[in-house]
Scaffold this motif. Structure first.
Motif, PDB file in Angstrom:
ATOM      1  N   VAL A   1      53.167  41.996  25.503  1.00 13.49           N
ATOM      2  CA  VAL A   1      52.819  41.968  24.075  1.00 13.49           C
ATOM      3  C   VAL A   1      51.471  42.658  23.861  1.00 13.49           C
ATOM      4  CG1 VAL A   1      52.225  40.489  22.116  1.00 13.49           C
ATOM      5  CG2 VAL A   1      54.157  39.885  23.595  1.00 13.49           C
ATOM      6  N   ALA A   2      50.492  42.313  24.684  1.00 17.69           N
ATOM      7  CA  ALA A   2      49.140  42.848  24.521  1.00 17.69           C
ATOM      8  C   ALA A   2      49.114  44.360  24.696  1.00 17.69           C
ATOM      9  CB  ALA A   2      48.191  42.183  25.517  1.00 17.69           C
ATOM     10  N   LEU A   3      49.928  44.865  25.604  1.00 15.46           N
ATOM     11  CA  LEU A   3      49.931  46.301  25.894  1.00 15.46           C
ATOM     12  C   LEU A   3      50.877  47.085  24.992  1.00 15.46           C
ATOM     13  CD1 LEU A   3      49.863  45.984  29.782  1.00 15.46           C
ATOM     14  CD2 LEU A   3      47.983  46.730  28.305  1.00 15.46           C
ATOM     15  N   GLY A   4      51.554  46.387  24.084  1.00 13.81           N
ATOM     16  CA  GLY A   4      52.416  47.074  23.124  1.00 13.81           C
ATOM     17  C   GLY A   4      53.809  47.384  23.621  1.00 13.81           C
ATOM     18  N   TYR A   5      54.176  46.897  24.823  1.00 14.45           N
ATOM     19  CA  TYR A   5      55.484  47.222  25.373  1.00 14.45           C
ATOM     20  C   TYR A   5      56.633  46.560  24.611  1.00 14.45           C
ATOM     21  CZ  TYR A   5      52.942  48.979  29.483  1.00 14.45           C
ATOM     22  OH  TYR A   5      52.101  49.678  30.320  1.00 14.45           O
ATOM     23  N   LEU A   6      56.341  45.487  23.881  1.00 15.25           N
ATOM     24  CA  LEU A   6      57.397  44.762  23.171  1.00 15.25           C
ATOM     25  C   LEU A   6      57.338  44.976  21.661  1.00 15.25           C
ATOM     26  CD1 LEU A   6      57.400  41.380  25.156  1.00 15.25           C
ATOM     27  CD2 LEU A   6      58.859  43.386  25.483  1.00 15.25           C
TER      28      LEU A   6
ATOM     29  N   TYR B   1      44.689  38.831  23.479  1.00 20.40           N
ATOM     30  CA  TYR B   1      44.451  39.428  22.165  1.00 20.40           C
ATOM     31  C   TYR B   1      43.345  40.481  22.215  1.00 20.40           C
ATOM     32  CZ  TYR B   1      43.304  40.414  17.404  1.00 20.40           C
ATOM     33  OH  TYR B   1      43.048  41.090  16.236  1.00 20.40           O
ATOM     34  N   LEU B   2      42.307  40.228  23.015  1.00 26.20           N
ATOM     35  CA  LEU B   2      41.245  41.226  23.148  1.00 26.20           C
ATOM     36  C   LEU B   2      41.798  42.541  23.702  1.00 26.20           C
ATOM     37  CD1 LEU B   2      38.305  39.045  24.538  1.00 26.20           C
ATOM     38  CD2 LEU B   2      38.566  39.963  22.219  1.00 26.20           C
TER      39      LEU B   2
ATOM     40  N   SER C   1      46.785  51.592  34.522  1.00 28.59           N
ATOM     41  CA  SER C   1      46.304  52.919  34.158  1.00 28.59           C
ATOM     42  C   SER C   1      47.038  53.398  32.917  1.00 28.59           C
ATOM     43  CB  SER C   1      46.548  53.893  35.319  1.00 28.59           C
ATOM     44  OG  SER C   1      46.120  55.177  34.966  1.00 28.59           O
ATOM     45  N   LEU C   2      46.435  53.120  31.763  1.00 31.63           N
ATOM     46  CA  LEU C   2      47.032  53.494  30.491  1.00 31.63           C
ATOM     47  C   LEU C   2      45.998  54.205  29.645  1.00 31.63           C
ATOM     48  CD1 LEU C   2      48.962  50.250  29.532  1.00 31.63           C
ATOM     49  CD2 LEU C   2      49.965  52.392  30.306  1.00 31.63           C
ATOM     50  N   PRO C   3      46.438  55.041  28.719  1.00 29.71           N
ATOM     51  CA  PRO C   3      45.474  55.685  27.832  1.00 29.71           C
ATOM     52  C   PRO C   3      44.659  54.666  27.068  1.00 29.71           C
ATOM     53  CG  PRO C   3      47.671  56.663  27.594  1.00 29.71           C
ATOM     54  CD  PRO C   3      47.821  55.443  28.438  1.00 29.71           C
ATOM     55  N   THR C   4      43.398  54.927  26.925  1.00 30.26           N
ATOM     56  CA  THR C   4      42.547  54.030  26.166  1.00 30.26           C
ATOM     57  C   THR C   4      42.891  54.124  24.689  1.00 30.26           C
ATOM     58  OG1 THR C   4      40.783  54.330  27.745  1.00 30.26           O
ATOM     59  CG2 THR C   4      40.167  53.451  25.606  1.00 30.26           C
ATOM     60  N   ARG C   5      43.074  52.982  24.045  1.00 26.13           N
ATOM     61  CA  ARG C   5      43.337  52.998  22.616  1.00 26.13           C
ATOM     62  C   ARG C   5      42.870  51.689  22.021  1.00 26.13           C
ATOM     63  NH1 ARG C   5      48.821  50.872  21.082  1.00 26.13           N
ATOM     64  NH2 ARG C   5      49.626  49.763  22.899  1.00 26.13           N
ATOM     65  N   ALA C   6      42.390  51.714  20.829  1.00 27.76           N
ATOM     66  CA  ALA C   6      41.966  50.499  20.148  1.00 27.76           C
ATOM     67  C   ALA C   6      43.046  50.093  19.174  1.00 27.76           C
ATOM     68  CB  ALA C   6      40.653  50.739  19.401  1.00 27.76           C
ATOM     69  N   LEU C   7      43.475  48.868  19.297  1.00 30.85           N
ATOM     70  CA  LEU C   7      44.527  48.364  18.419  1.00 30.85           C
ATOM     71  C   LEU C   7      43.929  47.351  17.475  1.00 30.85           C
ATOM     72  CD1 LEU C   7      47.398  47.830  20.987  1.00 30.85           C
ATOM     73  CD2 LEU C   7      47.256  49.629  19.282  1.00 30.85           C
TER      74      LEU C   7
ATOM     75  N   GLY D   1      42.249  47.631  23.486  1.00 33.61           N
ATOM     76  CA  GLY D   1      42.766  48.511  24.519  1.00 33.61           C
ATOM     77  C   GLY D   1      42.611  47.933  25.922  1.00 33.61           C
ATOM     78  N   PRO D   2      43.326  48.504  26.884  1.00 29.73           N
ATOM     79  CA  PRO D   2      43.414  47.900  28.226  1.00 29.73           C
ATOM     80  C   PRO D   2      42.299  48.265  29.191  1.00 29.73           C
ATOM     81  CG  PRO D   2      44.895  49.776  28.072  1.00 29.73           C
ATOM     82  CD  PRO D   2      44.276  49.619  26.713  1.00 29.73           C
ATOM     83  N   ARG D   3      41.401  49.174  28.818  1.00 28.55           N
ATOM     84  CA  ARG D   3      40.413  49.632  29.798  1.00 28.55           C
ATOM     85  C   ARG D   3      39.149  48.771  29.853  1.00 28.55           C
ATOM     86  NH1 ARG D   3      41.496  54.025  32.558  1.00 28.55           N
ATOM     87  NH2 ARG D   3      43.088  55.472  31.829  1.00 28.55           N
ATOM     88  N   GLN D   4      39.028  47.802  28.958  1.00 28.15           N
ATOM     89  CA  GLN D   4      37.873  46.896  29.017  1.00 28.15           C
ATOM     90  C   GLN D   4      38.063  45.918  30.172  1.00 28.15           C
ATOM     91  OE1 GLN D   4      37.840  44.348  25.534  1.00 28.15           O
ATOM     92  NE2 GLN D   4      39.988  44.788  25.143  1.00 28.15           N
ATOM     93  N   GLY D   5      37.016  45.662  30.908  1.00 21.81           N
ATOM     94  CA  GLY D   5      37.150  44.854  32.108  1.00 21.81           C
ATOM     95  C   GLY D   5      37.117  43.356  31.895  1.00 21.81           C
ATOM     96  N   ALA D   6      36.336  42.888  30.901  1.00 22.47           N
ATOM     97  CA  ALA D   6      36.115  41.445  30.748  1.00 22.47           C
ATOM     98  C   ALA D   6      37.403  40.656  30.522  1.00 22.47           C
ATOM     99  CB  ALA D   6      35.130  41.183  29.612  1.00 22.47           C
ATOM    100  N   PRO D   7      38.310  41.095  29.637  1.00 20.85           N
ATOM    101  CA  PRO D   7      39.540  40.305  29.450  1.00 20.85           C
ATOM    102  C   PRO D   7      40.386  40.194  30.716  1.00 20.85           C
ATOM    103  CG  PRO D   7      39.232  41.812  27.616  1.00 20.85           C
ATOM    104  CD  PRO D   7      38.228  42.192  28.663  1.00 20.85           C
TER     105      PRO D   7
END
Length: 358
Positions: free
Chosen positions: A279-284, A219-220, A8-14, A225-231
Motif C-alpha cells: 500500500v505504502a509503495l503504491g503497488y495496490l 504512511y511516511l 530501489s525505486l524512483p524517489t517520489r513524494a506522495l 517516498g521510499p528513499r527516506q531512511g527513518a521509516p
C-alpha cells in the motif's frame, strides 16, 4: 526481508493519495480484518464441539483469525497519521469523536439490551445497568469495569494511541515531529516492561505499540517516498518488537486444548507488514473498486456489534440450520446490521456531533 529494507525505486513524494483522501485498498483491508475477527469468535464461541471438524474447509488456520486485530492496528497507525496531517488539534479530536462515538454508543446500548434478554448462553454474564452506562464513556477499562462486549478491549488501545498522537497534532504534524514521536514511543515501549512504572506501561502499550508505530512509518513512506531512511529503520525495529510481542499475545488466545504457534503468528503479522508495504509503495493503487468504500465504512460497526449479539444468535439458531448455513447466516446478518448502523446511526449521528463541535 524486503519490507524491512528500502527497495530501489524512483524517489517520489506522495501527498494524500486521492483528492478525497481515501485509499480504497485500506477500506478493503479494514473489512478483511473485521471479517477475520468475526470468523474467529463465531467458530470459537458458537458452541460447536469441534469447529475444525465441523468446518474442515476452513482448516486449522481458522484458529488464528484473531490476528485480524493486528492488521487493524497497523491500518490505524497509517490512517490516523494521514488524517491528522495538516489539521489543528481541535479538528483532529473532532474527527476522532465523530468517527468513534455514534456507532459505539448505539452498539453498547443494543448489545446491553440483548444481553439482558432471557435465554442467554451460560458463558455470558449479564451486564448491570451501571456497567452499560459506564461503557458509554469508552474508558471502562481504566475504571476496572468489564466491557459489555469483549471485543471492545481494542478500543482502549486505540484511545491511548489517539491520546499520544494528539501531542503531535497539538505541536503541528510534520515529518520530523512524527519521526521523533515514533522513536520516543518505541523507546518507551521497550523500557515500559522493566521500568516498574504503571503509568509508563499504560501509555506506552508495549504489546501493541509496534503495530501502531509501523502503520505510521508506512504512511511516511507513502507520503514522502521510499528513499527516506527513518521509516524503514522504524519498521525494522518495530517488526522485531512485534514478533517478540507475539509470544505473549499468542498465550492470551491459547487454551488447554488449542495452543497457538508463534511461527504462524509471526508469519501472519509479516504478511500484514508486506501488505501495508505494498500500500505504502503504491503497488495496490489499482485496487480501487467503489464497493470497498462501503466495506470500509461498515467494518467499524461490524466489529462493534458482531461478537455478543452474533454469538447469541448462533446459539439460538444452531439447532435449526446446518453448520455452514448457520455460520454464513450469522455473518450475513451482522453485515446487514452493520450497514444499517452505518446508514441510520453513524452518518446522522456524526453529522449531529460535527454541528455540536461547531
Amino acid at each position: 526481508m524486503s519490507v524491512l529494507t528500502a527497495p530501489s525505486l524512483p524517489t517520489r513524494a506522495l501527498d494524500t493519495p486521492r483528492a478525497g483522501g481515501r485509499l480504497r485498498v485500506l477500506d478493503g483491508l479494514r473489512l478483511l480484518a473485521a471479517l477475520l475477527v468475526v470468523l474467529f469468535h463465531y467458530l470459537r464461541e458458537g458452541g460447536w464441539s469441534d469447529p475444525a471438524r465441523t468446518f474442515p474447509v476452513l482448516g486449522p488456520l481458522a484458529q488464528y483469525t484473531w490476528l485480524g486485530v493486528e492488521l487493524f492496528f497497523l491500518i490505524s497507525g497509517f490512517v490516523i497519521c494521514m488524517s491528522a496531517w495538516g489539521r489543528p488539534l481541535r479538528s483532529f479530536v473532532r474527527s476522532r469523536v465523530v468517527r468513534l462515538f455514534p456507532a459505539y454508543w448505539f452498539c453498547v446500548l443494543a448489545t446491553g439490551a440483548v444481553l439482558l434478554l432471557p435465554g442467554l448462553p451460560s458463558d455470558h454474564d449479564r451486564p448491570t445497568i451501571s456497567q452499560i452506562l459506564t461503557n458509554l464513556t469508552m474508558v471502562q477499562s481504566s475504571l476496572g469495569v468489564d466491557d459489555v462486549d469483549h471485543s471492545y478491549w481494542t478500543l482502549w488501545s486505540e484511545l491511548r494511541f489517539y491520546l499520544l498522537f494528539a501531542v503531535v497534532a497539538w505541536l503541528g504534524v510534520t515529518r520530523k515531529r512524527v519521526v521523533a514521536f515514533c522513536w520516543v514511543w518505541t523507546v518507551a515501549a521497550v523500557l515500559a516492561p522493566a521500568a516498574g512504572l504503571p503509568v509508563l506501561r499504560l501509555l506506552a502499550n508495549p504489546l501493541y505499540a509496534p503495530l501502531f508505530i509501523s502503520g505510521i512509518a508506512f504512511y511516511l513512506i507513502r507520503r514522502n517516498g521510499p528513499r527516506q531512511g527513518a521509516p524503514w529503520a522504524l519498521l525494522g525495529v518495530n517488526w522485531l518488537l512485534a514478533q517478540h510481542s507475539m509470544i505473549e499475545v499468542a498465550k492470551v488466545y491459547s487454551t488447554d486444548t488449542q495452543r497457538m504457534s508463534w511461527t504462524v503468528c509471526v508469519a501472519a503479522v509479516t504478511a500484514f507488514y508486506l501488505l501495508m508495504a505494498a500500500v505504502a509503495l503504491g503497488y495496490l493503487d489499482r485496487v480501487d473498486w467503489r464497493w470497498l468504500t462501503t466495506g470500509g465504512a461498515i467494518s467499524y460497526p461490524l466489529y462493534l456489534i458482531h461478537q455478543a449479539v452474533g454469538v447469541h444468535l448462533i446459539h439460538l439458531w444452531r439447532e435449526q440450520l446446518p453448520p455452514w448455513a448457520m455460520l454464513l447466516t450469522a455473518v450475513a446478518t451482522m453485515l446487514a446490521a452493520a450497514w444499517l448502523i452505518h446508514r441510520f446511526v453513524e452518518r446522522p449521528g456524526g453529522a449531529l456531533l460535527r454541528r455540536a463541535f461547531g
